[in-house]
Write a protein that holds these residues in place. Structure first.
Motif, PDB file in Angstrom:
ATOM      1  N   ILE A 187       0.891  -1.163   0.000  1.00 46.05           N
ATOM      2  CA  ILE A 187       0.000   0.000   0.000  1.00 46.05           C
ATOM      3  C   ILE A 187       0.926   1.208   0.000  1.00 46.05           C
ATOM      4  N   TYR A 188       0.675   2.124  -0.937  1.00 47.88           N
ATOM      5  CA  TYR A 188       1.620   3.228  -1.138  1.00 47.88           C
ATOM      6  C   TYR A 188       0.903   4.459  -1.692  1.00 47.88           C
ATOM      7  N   LEU A 189       1.594   5.584  -1.684  1.00 42.40           N
ATOM      8  CA  LEU A 189       1.107   6.812  -2.321  1.00 42.40           C
ATOM      9  C   LEU A 189       1.708   6.871  -3.722  1.00 42.40           C
ATOM     10  N   ASP A 190       0.847   7.101  -4.728  1.00 43.94           N
ATOM     11  CA  ASP A 190       1.374   7.224  -6.087  1.00 43.94           C
ATOM     12  C   ASP A 190       1.935   8.628  -6.310  1.00 43.94           C
ATOM     13  N   GLY A 191       2.373   8.911  -7.516  1.00 39.94           N
ATOM     14  CA  GLY A 191       2.978  10.202  -7.839  1.00 39.94           C
ATOM     15  C   GLY A 191       2.047  11.389  -7.657  1.00 39.94           C
ATOM     16  N   ASN A 192       0.730  11.131  -7.626  1.00 41.19           N
ATOM     17  CA  ASN A 192      -0.265  12.194  -7.425  1.00 41.19           C
ATOM     18  C   ASN A 192      -0.745  12.277  -5.989  1.00 41.19           C
ATOM     19  N   GLY A 193      -0.122  11.521  -5.103  1.00 41.40           N
ATOM     20  CA  GLY A 193      -0.514  11.550  -3.694  1.00 41.40           C
ATOM     21  C   GLY A 193      -1.740  10.715  -3.386  1.00 41.40           C
ATOM     22  N   LYS A 194      -2.151   9.841  -4.304  1.00 43.45           N
ATOM     23  CA  LYS A 194      -3.320   8.977  -4.096  1.00 43.45           C
ATOM     24  C   LYS A 194      -2.865   7.636  -3.532  1.00 43.45           C
ATOM     25  N   VAL A 195      -3.645   7.098  -2.605  1.00 44.44           N
ATOM     26  CA  VAL A 195      -3.316   5.801  -2.015  1.00 44.44           C
ATOM     27  C   VAL A 195      -3.689   4.696  -3.002  1.00 44.44           C
ATOM     28  N   ARG A 196      -2.757   3.781  -3.204  1.00 45.74           N
ATOM     29  CA  ARG A 196      -2.947   2.664  -4.113  1.00 45.74           C
ATOM     30  C   ARG A 196      -2.478   1.374  -3.439  1.00 45.74           C
ATOM     31  N   TRP A 197      -2.830   0.240  -4.019  1.00 44.53           N
ATOM     32  CA  TRP A 197      -2.368  -1.057  -3.554  1.00 44.53           C
ATOM     33  C   TRP A 197      -1.866  -1.852  -4.748  1.00 44.53           C
ATOM     34  N   TYR A 198      -0.932  -2.761  -4.479  1.00 43.45           N
ATOM     35  CA  TYR A 198      -0.400  -3.594  -5.550  1.00 43.45           C
ATOM     36  C   TYR A 198       0.127  -4.896  -4.959  1.00 43.45           C
ATOM     37  N   CYS A 199      -0.231  -6.018  -5.594  1.00 38.94           N
ATOM     38  CA  CYS A 199       0.280  -7.325  -5.193  1.00 38.94           C
ATOM     39  C   CYS A 199       1.334  -7.735  -6.220  1.00 38.94           C
ATOM     40  N   PHE A 200       2.547  -7.892  -5.761  1.00 39.40           N
ATOM     41  CA  PHE A 200       3.656  -8.241  -6.645  1.00 39.40           C
ATOM     42  C   PHE A 200       3.568  -9.694  -7.121  1.00 39.40           C
TER      43      PHE A 200
END
Length: 172
Positions: free
Chosen positions: A39-52
């Protein structure tokens, strides 16, 4: 976003490892023994999630759509609003209300077609045309009982003139 995942998967052991505004955890979409979801902040400051591991991710709505709560965008959006993860806009509220009114009218008019004495002639007509009772019961069709009956039903269901306009434009 952590709260969202915990609400969606209350019995899942995420083993969260939080670092600042980011977090790593075990992905609930597959058997994950080691944390593969970020769970991270993208380049626009939006919270996102990603499963590697699965190579899936996105916004809040994308997580909800992967569950039984949100098979469609609209269902996922309603779930997010209902559970306090999104604020319902005026337009969203208007559309939701319209959909509720139309769904209520459809269920009522369909029930009339299936079982009311008023719709007996219509059912006979449909059967002559090769439409069986079983098909009538399953088909997304209804019976129009006339304006007076609809006005009566609308009064019983506390509908406004604006509500009636959704399926009876000439009601003004």
């Amino acid at each position: 976003m952590i709260a969202l995942f915990e609400k969606l998967f209350p019995s899942h052991n995420f083993k969260w490892d939080k670092k600042g505004q980011n977090a790593k955890g075990c992905c609930p979409f597959h058997a994950d023994r080691r944390p593969s979801m970020q769970i991270y902040l993208d380049g626009n400051g939006k919270v996102r999630w990603y499963c590697f591991s699965e190579k899936i991710g996105g916004k809040e709505i994308d997580a909800v759509r992967r569950t039984e709560h949100g098979p469609t965008y609209e269902a996922a959006n309603r779930w997010l609003i209902k559970n306090g993860f999104l604020q319902e806009t005026e337009q969203d509220a208007k559309v939701r209300k319209e959909n509720e009114v139309l769904e209520k009218f459809y269920r009522w008019s369909h029930e009339l077609l299936v079982s009311s004495d008023k719709a007996l002639e219509m059912r006979k007509y449909l059967e002559k045309r090769g439409v069986s009772q079983a098909v009538i019961a399953q088909a997304p069709i209804g019976f129009y009982p006339g304006k007076e009956a609809i006005d009566e039903w609308a009064a019983l269901n506390a509908l406004t003139e604006e509500d009636l306009e959704l399926f009876m434009p000439e009601s003004k």
